[in-house]
Design an enzyme around this catalytic site. Structure first.
Site: not given
Length: 216
Positions: A3, A65-66, A69, A89, A92
């Site tokens: 991706k 999450g970071a 996705a 996350n 950070l």
């Protein structure tokens, strides 16, 4: 798995691709050029609002999450008009970078957008989205239980057995659990629309897919 490399192949990238830094849909135009888009976040929002019946406008959302996705989801989430989005996350700095890249869109939508470490989260949220690989790895849920309120939607982008630990945690604390199978269907439906000009009915496809999975 490619991706993040896919946009380099395209002559034209959608704004969603620019924001996410990744593409999951390539379409070939009549002049031979390639256009790149990212339908992941569109699929997520469609499943939350249409599949689960949870309107996002004016609501408080926690995105856990970071990584890729989360990056694919944040733009369409902001476009849906929530009141506040917190990106949490463990690292950070990654959450802060994701927030910074979406700051202009958040300002346009008049959405409060911020980054926090999971361990310092204090408020509860209408919607909690797990965009980490914690479920897949069998790790503990990466946020404290007090982020849930009664009736919150707790959404894991994983589906099948990989999502069960997060979904069980949500049930235990009075939230409404939902896995990411609907997101998978809806993002594919949006990609099909780009390719063929017709959008398959996501909820119908999802119902049939769940029935097939239950039979096996």
């Amino acid at each position: 798995p490619f991706k993040f490399e896919a946009p380099a192949l395209a002559a034209v990238c959608s704004e969603r691709v620019h924001l996410a830094g990744a593409a999951n849909t390539l379409s070939f135009q009549a002049d031979g050029s390639i256009h790149a888009d990212n339908t992941d976040g569109l699929g997520l929002v469609a499943d939350i609002e249409q599949g689960a019946g949870f309107a996002l406008a004016g609501r408080d959302v926690l995105l856990v999450g970071a990584g890729g996705a989360a990056a694919g989801a944040l733009g369409p989430l902001l476009a849906a008009g929530p009141r506040r989005v917190v990106v949490a996350n463990r690292t950070l700095e990654r959450a802060q970078a994701l927030v910074q890249s979406h700051a202009a869109l958040a300002a346009l939508q008049k959405t409060e957008l911020s980054a926090q470490s999971p361990q310092v989260l204090e408020q509860d949220f209408y919607l909690i989205i797990n965009a980490t690989a914690s479920s897949l790895a069998g790790a503990e849920v990466p946020v404290p239980a007090h982020v849930l309120r009664p009736g919150s939607l707790a959404y894991d982008m994983m589906y099948g057995p990989a999502a069960e630990s997060f979904l069980g945690w949500a049930r235990q604390h009075g939230a409404t659990p939902r896995d990411g199978l609907g997101m998978l269907v809806e993002q594919a439906a949006e990609a099909f629309r780009i390719w063929r000009g017709v959008r398959p009915p996501g909820p119908q496809v999802l119902a049939e897919l769940r029935a097939l999975m239950a039979a096996h």
